[in-house]
Design an enzyme around this catalytic site. Structure first.
Site, PDB file in Angstrom:
ATOM      1  N   TYR A  98       0.840  -1.078  -0.096  1.00 18.12           N
ATOM      2  CA  TYR A  98       0.111  -0.018  -0.024  1.00 18.12           C
ATOM      3  C   TYR A  98       0.876   1.123   0.020  1.00 18.12           C
ATOM      4  O   TYR A  98       0.537   2.130  -0.482  1.00 18.12           O
ATOM      5  CB  TYR A  98      -1.013   0.179   1.115  1.00 18.12           C
ATOM      6  CG  TYR A  98      -2.070  -1.276   1.262  1.00 18.12           C
ATOM      7  CD1 TYR A  98      -3.066  -0.725   0.377  1.00 18.12           C
ATOM      8  CD2 TYR A  98      -2.133  -2.322   1.719  1.00 18.12           C
ATOM      9  CE1 TYR A  98      -4.142  -1.809   0.310  1.00 18.12           C
ATOM     10  CE2 TYR A  98      -2.902  -3.164   1.658  1.00 18.12           C
ATOM     11  CZ  TYR A  98      -3.832  -3.018   0.733  1.00 18.12           C
ATOM     12  OH  TYR A  98      -5.074  -3.970   0.715  1.00 18.12           O
ATOM     13  N   ASN A 121     -12.511  -0.585  -5.322  1.00 16.44           N
ATOM     14  CA  ASN A 121     -12.244  -1.055  -6.706  1.00 16.44           C
ATOM     15  C   ASN A 121     -13.375  -1.811  -7.203  1.00 16.44           C
ATOM     16  O   ASN A 121     -13.623  -2.934  -6.874  1.00 16.44           O
ATOM     17  CB  ASN A 121     -11.052  -1.823  -6.836  1.00 16.44           C
ATOM     18  CG  ASN A 121     -10.492  -2.199  -8.292  1.00 16.44           C
ATOM     19  OD1 ASN A 121     -11.126  -1.653  -9.277  1.00 16.44           O
ATOM     20  ND2 ASN A 121      -9.573  -3.054  -8.579  1.00 16.44           N
ATOM     21  N   CYS A 129      -6.222  -5.259  -7.763  1.00 22.32           N
ATOM     22  CA  CYS A 129      -6.028  -4.835  -6.524  1.00 22.32           C
ATOM     23  C   CYS A 129      -5.519  -5.963  -5.403  1.00 22.32           C
ATOM     24  O   CYS A 129      -5.029  -5.802  -4.684  1.00 22.32           O
ATOM     25  CB  CYS A 129      -7.431  -4.269  -5.708  1.00 22.32           C
ATOM     26  SG  CYS A 129      -8.807  -5.443  -6.259  1.00 22.32           S
ATOM     27  N   HIS A 130      -5.504  -7.252  -5.944  1.00 28.46           N
ATOM     28  CA  HIS A 130      -5.184  -8.441  -5.291  1.00 28.46           C
ATOM     29  C   HIS A 130      -3.664  -8.497  -5.418  1.00 28.46           C
ATOM     30  O   HIS A 130      -3.081  -9.295  -4.411  1.00 28.46           O
ATOM     31  CB  HIS A 130      -5.698  -9.693  -6.228  1.00 28.46           C
ATOM     32  CG  HIS A 130      -5.084 -10.035  -7.346  1.00 28.46           C
ATOM     33  ND1 HIS A 130      -5.853  -9.156  -8.624  1.00 28.46           N
ATOM     34  CD2 HIS A 130      -4.260 -10.754  -7.995  1.00 28.46           C
ATOM     35  CE1 HIS A 130      -5.050  -9.628  -9.752  1.00 28.46           C
ATOM     36  NE2 HIS A 130      -4.212 -10.597  -9.379  1.00 28.46           N
ATOM     37  N   GLU A 156      -0.653 -16.288 -10.598  1.00 34.41           N
ATOM     38  CA  GLU A 156       0.302 -15.750 -11.086  1.00 34.41           C
ATOM     39  C   GLU A 156       1.616 -15.847 -10.717  1.00 34.41           C
ATOM     40  O   GLU A 156       2.793 -15.020 -10.992  1.00 34.41           O
ATOM     41  CB  GLU A 156       0.016 -14.262 -10.754  1.00 34.41           C
ATOM     42  CG  GLU A 156      -1.124 -13.594 -11.310  1.00 34.41           C
ATOM     43  CD  GLU A 156      -1.472 -12.190 -11.156  1.00 34.41           C
ATOM     44  OE1 GLU A 156      -0.376 -11.322 -10.845  1.00 34.41           O
ATOM     45  OE2 GLU A 156      -2.616 -11.603 -11.300  1.00 34.41           O
TER      46      GLU A 156
END
Length: 170
Positions: A98, A121, A129-130, A156
């Site tokens: 953040y 979001n 946002c993950h 990912e």
């Protein structure tokens, strides 16, 4: 007011709902959301209208896509839009804290405000946002739930230290 067209469909991480209008994709919702979209009772179901966003989301969730080519049309405050636009700069397979996100928008002391905007979001997954984690590297807040966040990061190739990563793709 524009008519929003939507469809709800199954995915490897549970049911997703996508809403679009003539401008672009307005909402991506999980089966359960911390903040629901307003006016859903007026949306019209039209699976054909969301065919392309559905296809791209499912390709991503199957590990066949790393980037989206959708026209996005989120609605929010100027600050929220700035945060959401910056989320799109986080590369596939990477995470930012953040604090890093706040620094990227030129507001290094606004980590709480950045966190609040991140939590609102309307286009999770596509505006990733993950990929935003706590300053200490821990998985923190996610509208679709921490198991979903962990599963998206695992998809990912992001290892999550000290966290049990749910395998929602089994």
């Amino acid at each position: 007011m524009n008519t929003l067209y939507y469809d709800r469909f199954d995915s490897p991480i549970g049911a997703l709902t996508v809403a679009v209008d003539q401008v672009g994709v307005r909402h991506i919702l999980f089966a359960e959301n911390r903040h629901d979209a307003k006016g859903r009772e007026h949306w019209q179901r039209d699976p054909d209208a969301v065919a392309e966003p559905r296809r791209q989301l499912l390709e991503y969730l199957r590990g066949q896509r790393q980037h989206f080519t959708l026209t996005l049309a989120p609605v929010g405050t100027a600050f929220q839009l700035q945060v959401w636009h910056t989320l799109a700069q986080i590369p596939f397979g990477a995470t930012w804290s953040y604090r890093q996100l706040a620094e990227r928008i030129g507001r290094p002391t606004a980590t709480r405000a950045v966190g609040a905007a991140n939590g609102r979001n309307p286009l999770p997954i596509v505006l990733p946002c993950h990929r935003v984690i706590g300053n200490n590297g821990a998985l923190t807040g996610f509208g679709g739930g921490l198991p979903t966040k962990a599963a998206l990061l695992k998809l990912e190739g992001v290892a999550s230290e000290g966290e049990r990563v749910a395998d929602l793709f089994a």
